[in-house]
Design a protein around this motif. Structure first.
Motif, mmCIF file in Angstrom:
data_model
loop_
_atom_site.group_PDB
_atom_site.id
_atom_site.type_symbol
_atom_site.label_atom_id
_atom_site.label_comp_id
_atom_site.label_asym_id
_atom_site.label_seq_id
_atom_site.Cartn_x
_atom_site.Cartn_y
_atom_site.Cartn_z
ATOM 1 N N THR A 9 0.854 -1.185 0.000
ATOM 2 C CA THR A 9 0.000 0.000 0.000
ATOM 3 C C THR A 9 0.889 1.233 0.000
ATOM 4 O O THR A 9 2.062 1.170 0.403
ATOM 5 C CB THR A 9 -0.916 0.060 1.249
ATOM 6 O OG1 THR A 9 -0.112 0.329 2.406
ATOM 7 C CG2 THR A 9 -1.667 -1.253 1.450
ATOM 8 N N VAL A 10 0.333 2.343 -0.418
ATOM 9 C CA VAL A 10 1.123 3.575 -0.387
ATOM 10 C C VAL A 10 1.418 3.974 1.054
ATOM 11 O O VAL A 10 2.458 4.579 1.342
ATOM 12 C CB VAL A 10 0.391 4.720 -1.128
ATOM 13 C CG1 VAL A 10 0.274 4.408 -2.604
ATOM 14 C CG2 VAL A 10 -0.971 5.004 -0.516
ATOM 15 N N THR A 11 0.516 3.621 1.982
ATOM 16 C CA THR A 11 0.747 3.968 3.379
ATOM 17 C C THR A 11 1.930 3.217 3.954
ATOM 18 O O THR A 11 2.621 3.723 4.856
ATOM 19 C CB THR A 11 -0.522 3.702 4.207
ATOM 20 O OG1 THR A 11 -1.657 4.287 3.547
ATOM 21 C CG2 THR A 11 -0.413 4.304 5.600
ATOM 22 N N LEU A 36 6.605 3.380 -4.280
ATOM 23 C CA LEU A 36 5.320 4.031 -4.530
ATOM 24 C C LEU A 36 4.839 3.761 -5.946
ATOM 25 O O LEU A 36 3.667 3.433 -6.180
ATOM 26 C CB LEU A 36 5.450 5.545 -4.322
ATOM 27 C CG LEU A 36 5.328 6.103 -2.911
ATOM 28 C CD1 LEU A 36 5.513 7.614 -2.936
ATOM 29 C CD2 LEU A 36 3.986 5.736 -2.300
ATOM 30 N N ASP A 37 5.726 3.892 -6.900
ATOM 31 C CA ASP A 37 5.364 3.696 -8.301
ATOM 32 C C ASP A 37 4.848 2.281 -8.539
ATOM 33 O O ASP A 37 3.841 2.086 -9.227
ATOM 34 C CB ASP A 37 6.586 3.967 -9.185
ATOM 35 C CG ASP A 37 6.223 4.028 -10.659
ATOM 36 O OD1 ASP A 37 5.718 5.087 -11.095
ATOM 37 O OD2 ASP A 37 6.429 3.005 -11.357
ATOM 38 N N VAL A 85 1.193 1.777 -6.987
ATOM 39 C CA VAL A 85 0.121 2.439 -7.723
ATOM 40 C C VAL A 85 -0.032 1.851 -9.121
ATOM 41 O O VAL A 85 -1.155 1.704 -9.627
ATOM 42 C CB VAL A 85 0.371 3.957 -7.786
ATOM 43 C CG1 VAL A 85 -0.709 4.657 -8.611
ATOM 44 C CG2 VAL A 85 0.405 4.537 -6.381
ATOM 45 N N LYS A 99 -5.276 2.245 -5.137
ATOM 46 C CA LYS A 99 -4.550 2.492 -3.889
ATOM 47 C C LYS A 99 -4.366 3.985 -3.619
ATOM 48 O O LYS A 99 -4.057 4.388 -2.491
ATOM 49 C CB LYS A 99 -3.172 1.823 -3.938
ATOM 50 C CG LYS A 99 -3.203 0.308 -4.091
ATOM 51 C CD LYS A 99 -3.525 -0.377 -2.794
ATOM 52 C CE LYS A 99 -3.385 -1.882 -2.917
ATOM 53 N NZ LYS A 99 -3.663 -2.592 -1.649
ATOM 54 N N LEU A 100 -4.552 4.815 -4.639
ATOM 55 C CA LEU A 100 -4.443 6.263 -4.436
ATOM 56 C C LEU A 100 -5.489 6.774 -3.446
ATOM 57 O O LEU A 100 -5.317 7.844 -2.856
ATOM 58 C CB LEU A 100 -4.591 6.996 -5.773
ATOM 59 C CG LEU A 100 -3.414 6.877 -6.747
ATOM 60 C CD1 LEU A 100 -3.780 7.472 -8.098
ATOM 61 C CD2 LEU A 100 -2.172 7.558 -6.177
ATOM 62 N N VAL A 146 -4.387 7.922 0.024
ATOM 63 C CA VAL A 146 -3.582 9.134 0.224
ATOM 64 C C VAL A 146 -4.310 10.208 1.027
ATOM 65 O O VAL A 146 -3.739 10.784 1.966
ATOM 66 C CB VAL A 146 -3.104 9.694 -1.134
ATOM 67 C CG1 VAL A 146 -2.384 11.038 -0.939
ATOM 68 C CG2 VAL A 146 -2.200 8.700 -1.841
ATOM 69 N N TRP A 172 1.865 13.526 3.341
ATOM 70 C CA TRP A 172 2.363 13.317 1.975
ATOM 71 C C TRP A 172 2.923 14.623 1.392
ATOM 72 O O TRP A 172 3.945 14.609 0.691
ATOM 73 C CB TRP A 172 1.243 12.787 1.083
ATOM 74 C CG TRP A 172 0.947 11.334 1.256
ATOM 75 C CD1 TRP A 172 -0.191 10.771 1.749
ATOM 76 C CD2 TRP A 172 1.823 10.243 0.929
ATOM 77 N NE1 TRP A 172 -0.091 9.404 1.763
ATOM 78 C CE2 TRP A 172 1.136 9.049 1.260
ATOM 79 C CE3 TRP A 172 3.108 10.158 0.403
ATOM 80 C CZ2 TRP A 172 1.693 7.790 1.062
ATOM 81 C CZ3 TRP A 172 3.670 8.908 0.201
ATOM 82 C CH2 TRP A 172 2.975 7.736 0.527
ATOM 83 N N ALA A 198 4.396 7.370 -8.980
ATOM 84 C CA ALA A 198 4.751 7.952 -7.687
ATOM 85 C C ALA A 198 4.336 9.420 -7.647
ATOM 86 O O ALA A 198 3.848 9.922 -6.623
ATOM 87 C CB ALA A 198 6.244 7.806 -7.433
ATOM 88 N N VAL A 230 0.769 10.129 -6.544
ATOM 89 C CA VAL A 230 0.487 10.151 -5.109
ATOM 90 C C VAL A 230 0.507 11.582 -4.586
ATOM 91 O O VAL A 230 -0.399 12.017 -3.856
ATOM 92 C CB VAL A 230 1.506 9.280 -4.351
ATOM 93 C CG1 VAL A 230 1.365 9.477 -2.840
ATOM 94 C CG2 VAL A 230 1.341 7.812 -4.715
#
Length: 724
Positions: free
Chosen positions: A233-235, A272-273, A276, A282-283, A286, A293, A311, A314
């Motif tokens: 996940t981005v988190t 990140l890239d 996503v 998954k965005l 954010v 962020w 990325a 995001v």
């Protein structure tokens, strides 16, 4: 570093890794080691004693020296515990008489007299201006000379140390246990995981790392070791960035991001890239952390790396340049349209855990009939995809939603911070509660690892399951918040120790006595040194070299039904700023004597590290038969910036204690009953006899002599009981 790892194994598992050293006759050294351990309430198991006897004396002696340092720190015996009144608990004066004595001495002191008279002229007796007040008047050696040796008692604590495997095997096992924990770790254990992860980045990894904070500290170690990152996940990437900057991986406190090195910057952006690119949805994760962020983007400069366009998306979402509505926003929109079933369906499809955490609200919001049925049906369909910890947490919540909890609601956050508010929620209908309880118990039973034979120490049945973040502090004999454990002894003695870091600091130990209606009966503190119940060791107002305050209580003379010990920051550094602070309690028989601090009478010692300026570690409650029990709180209150005192917070303390005492936690008993219903042959342990075949044992301490192959669950690894 080897010694650091060995210390972690001892502290977490009460096991001594087998030392590396030549064979020899170490029996005499092992006996000396055992005697030294017993002086602080520990002992070698028979298996460990036999193993150490086969090493040479130098190996055993070196191991003994290291281990003694570790166990003395566990119990609080690594520092000197002096008292203000040298004869404590004897000869403690009346408070007013003591203050008058200090005043007389100050007036006879040429240096102090002008200041004291000036304050008296203003109508104030400022104790801090009296030279003999709050500062040690004798040495530690004089304290020791004033007290007899402790008389041994069968009730003294004896904690067994067991034989472990090689250091490498023990470190790996501890790393896998902490990394794969199904419940969040406390801050101290998370720091230990970070140490272990640095040594096991390329070694075996748990099948799953369900707790995201754990994943963050592991990813930091993996990044430093050149191993691949574990992110989906981005988190996860945001938490890693916080870890690299020494910030809060739980994302509760803002992190001041440091400028990362180029390799770290590339690693974060590439991660990140990839997340996503694999799933643009998954965005939506954010917006809940939009500001974090934005601050991170100022450090990563994603526009300089066109090879990772996803990325950059995001940070575009964080700046509001691209739309990606969060799940929470979509749910609120549906609820705003009175579409409760739609909100439940949305959560069931993409976030079943969030659905379970929102069940109470959804069921209260839903109209009776079809809407409420839709919510319950969605929960039943989503249940298999919800983590075991969340299932049990909701089960605990539901069993307390009877409407009989009173008009106040107590909140406790993951760091132990507590506050009280009015409870305006409507109770859940009995039929809804019964349906949810059945669903949750069925789901838990389906996931439990049910043993063929289960041996249970009855003393562990009322220990609460560690379901939420910080339910307990690090230490010895510490149980999760909500646990109840028996207290046996004539004398109950509290102690708190602190050592200031950079400025004068005064922590005050107090004990409040409440009656059955939670009204104050009396208290012991620096403003009330003696009462029928016992005595206070005297106020200490500075701790450049460390200071300790004690309270001694004769349980048979306590006039109330509750005893609530507490530590107040009167001035100076709080619990998170001092160099060290901890709290504990001892139990003794009336005729044992001894020094104010005797390590083998310590039943519990826990670090004080939490928000706020008032700590409530636990409370003691007397039952209808006159027996006392400890109820574990682990609470921290905000308090005032200075001059916190027990008498100014009586109502707050009473409300908090009542709210938590009258709440029913989910305990070990719940899971053992489910295991029994699922087919486990369960037997209560009598404290003596042991089975001939391997069993799963659940108890407060590991008994000596369990058959090989047995699984052991104690408070140190109680989290392993929580199903996946």
């Amino acid at each position: 570093m080897v010694h650091t790892l060995e210390r972690l194994v001892v502290r977490h598992a009460l096991r001594l890794p087998a030392p590396a050293g030549p064979a020899g006759d170490g029996a005499a050294a092992a006996r000396q080691f055992d005697v030294a351990l017993m002086s602080v309430g520990f002992k070698l198991s028979a298996e460990l004693f036999a193993a150490l006897s086969s090493y040479d004396e130098k190996t055993v002696a070196a191991l003994a020296a290291r281990t003694l340092l570790s166990v003395r720190e566990l119990v609080g015996d690594h520092v000197r515990h002096n008292t203000y009144f040298v004869d404590f608990p004897a000869n403690v004066p009346d408070t007013a008489a003591f203050w008058a004595e200090c005043l007389v001495k100050a007036l006879s002191d040429d240096a102090a007299r002008p200041t004291v008279l000036a304050r008296l002229g203003d109508g104030v007796l400022d104790l801090l201006t009296l030279p003999t007040y709050g500062r040690y008047q004798h040495s530690y050696e004089e304290l020791l000379a004033a007290h007899d040796e402790l008389v041994a008692s069968v009730g003294d604590r004896v904690t067994l140390l067991h034989l472990g495997g090689t250091l490498a095997d023990e470190v790996t096992a501890l790393y896998l246990a902490l990394a794969g924990s199904r419940t969040p770790l406390g801050e101290e254990h998370l720091a230990d995981l970070a140490v272990l992860a640095r040594h096991r980045a390329h070694g075996p990894q748990p099948e799953r790392i369900p707790v995201r904070e754990n994943r963050a500290v592991i990813n930091r170690a993996r990044l430093r070791a050149g191993a691949g990152l574990l992110v989906d996940t981005v988190t996860d990437v945001l938490r890693l960035a916080c870890a690299l900057s020494g910030g809060d991986v739980g994302l509760r406190e803002p992190t001041r991001f440091r400028a990362p090195s180029r390799p770290d910057r590339r690693a974060l952006l590439a991660a990140l890239d990839a997340v996503v690119a694999a799933n643009p949805a998954k965005l939506a994760d954010v917006p809940p952390h939009r500001e974090a962020w934005k601050r991170l983007g100022e450090r990563l400069h994603p526009h300089e790396y066109p090879q990772w366009p996803h990325a950059a998306d995001v940070f575009a979402v964080a700046r509001g340049e691209r739309k990606a509505p969060s799940l929470a926003r979509r749910v609120e929109e549906l609820l705003g349209e009175d579409d409760v079933p739609g909100a439940a369906e949305l959560l069931a499809g993409v976030a079943p855990g969030a659905l379970f955490r929102s069940l109470d609200r959804l069921l209260r919001t839903a109209a009776e009939g079809e809407q409420r049925e839709a919510v319950l049906t969605a929960a039943e369909r989503a249940a298999p995809r919800v983590s075991g910890r969340v299932v049990l947490s909701v089960r605990e919540h539901v069993q307390n939603r009877t409407g009989r909890g009173g008009p106040r609601r107590v909140f406790v956050n993951r760091r132990g911070g507590a506050w009280v508010t009015e409870d305006r929620r409507r109770p859940l209908p009995p039929a809804v509660r019964e349906r949810l309880v059945a669903l949750l118990d069925t789901e838990t039973r389906r996931r439990l690892d049910v043993p063929e034979r289960l041996l249970v120490d009855p003393a562990v049945l009322d220990v609460a399951l560690p379901l939420s973040g910080r339910t307990a502090s690090a230490g010895l004999g510490v149980l999760p918040r909500g646990s109840v454990s028996p207290v046996e002894g004539d004398l109950l003695r509290f102690f708190t120790y602190w050592k200031e870091r950079s400025r004068t600091t005064d922590h005050d130990l107090s004990a409040l006595v409440l009656d059955a209606d939670y009204d104050a009966v009396t208290w012991l503190s620096y403003t009330s040194l003696t009462d029928v119940e016992g005595s206070h060791s005297g106020d200490l107002v500075q701790a450049p070299d460390g200071a300790t305050e004690f309270i001694d209580l004769r349980l048979g003379l306590v006039r109330g039904d509750f005893i609530v010990p507490q530590v107040h920051v009167y001035s100076g550094e709080d619990f998170e700023s001092v160099e060290e602070s901890f709290f504990g309690f001892m139990l003794r028989e009336a005729d044992q004597g001894g020094r104010p601090f005797e390590p083998r009478t310590v039943r519990m010692k826990s670090d004080l590290r939490g928000p706020g300026r008032i700590a409530l570690p636990l409370a003691f409650q007397r039952d209808d038969e006159g027996r006392w029990h400890a109820r574990w709180l682990h609470l921290y209150l905000r308090g005032e910036p200075a001059e916190n005192r027990v008498e100014e917070n009586l109502v707050t303390f009473a409300v908090l204690v009542r709210g938590l005492v009258e709440r029913t936690p989910l305990t070990v008993r719940h899971l053992t009953e489910l295991m029994t219903r699922a087919g486990a042959r369960t037997e209560a342990w009598d404290g003596r006899s042991l089975p001939e075949k391997p069993v799963t044992f659940i108890g407060l301490e590991r008994p000596e002599g369990l058959p090989a192959g047995s699984r052991v669950i104690t408070p140190e690894n109680l989290r392993d009981l929580v199903p996946a």
